[in-house]
Design an enzyme around this catalytic site. Structure first.
Site: not given
Ligand code: GLP
Length: 237
Positions: A128, A130
């Site tokens: 995602n 991160h």
């Protein structure tokens, strides 16, 4: 930004090691280290090499909240297993996920970071977007903080645990501002499941909803990735 496309993780580990060894030979004193599968080949190269790390300091990015340093799933044990049991540093720091007062533990870690400015920061990339455990929506100016893990991160990391329910829901992570002050950053990503996140990180809008996009603002960023991870980036290019 320098993108190094590699055939596979073995080649990626060698490429990453060359950069790291060069920095160490030029006097780097503090290495910022990461967990996850992406840096493992780099750690294997470090283990195989005769590079002397005994005068260096390592500072890790993150740790699960609630896991003791002896828990087999802790990042303490991950680092022990893949690197520290073979190559020891003068001092190795990881956040204390088991601290009674996690807020205080974050402050203590910021002090450690201030005392040990990172020369080279190794990073993996979450699906995602991160970096560390800085999930989408983390402020760019963040320092070490307690994170509520995103559902997608819990699902992605379940492969390291008995099942998804066993994955801790919170973690302590070095913040984005602290990552950005590293002199050099080495981002490592392999596989098609990273392709969207990598394209967004390297060429999408710089936005807190894709934490790794902050890396576009870093003056000395190396990206080591395989063809599958670079596919979306290249297609957009
Ligand atoms: C975890 C770590 C991150 C890492 C990410 C990707 O969430 N906290 O630092 O970058 O996993 O892991 P992998 O390299 O296994 O894909």
């Amino acid at each position: 930004m320098k993108i190094i496309e590699v055939q596979d993780q073995v080649q990626g580990g060698r490429a990453a090691f060359e950069i790291l060894a060069d920095k160490v030979k030029r006097g780097a004193q503090v290495l910022g280290l990461a967990t996850g599968s992406s840096p493992i080949a780099l750690y294997q190269e470090m283990v195989r090499s005769d590079l002397d790390l005994s005068q260096l300091v390592s500072v890790n990015l993150d740790e699960y909240a609630g896991l003791s340093p002896k828990d087999p799933q802790s990042y303490h044990i991950f680092m022990q297993t893949h690197l520290f049991q073979y190559k020891s540093f003068k001092t190795s720091y990881l956040p204390d996920g088991k601290a009674d007062d996690l807020t205080q533990a974050c402050k203590d870690y910021d002090r450690i970071l201030a005392e040990h400015p990172i020369d080279l920061q190794v990073l993996g990339l979450g699906r995602n977007g991160h970096i560390g455990f800085n999930e989408p929506g983390t402020p760019f100016e963040s320092k070490t903080h307690v994170v509520d893990l995103a559902a997608s991160t819990i699902a992605a990391n379940a492969r390291f645990f008995e099942n998804e329910a066993a994955v801790p829901r919170r973690a302590v992570s070095v913040g984005l501002a602290s990552i950005m002050v590293a002199k050099t950053i080495l981002l490592i990503a392999y596989g098609a499941e990273k392709a969207e996140a990598l394209a967004a990180a390297l060429a999408g809008p710089v936005t807190e909803s894709l934490p790794a996009s902050i890396l576009q603002r870093h003056p000395d960023l190396y990206v080591i990735a395989d063809r599958a991870a670079l596919a979306v980036y290249r297609n957009r290019g």
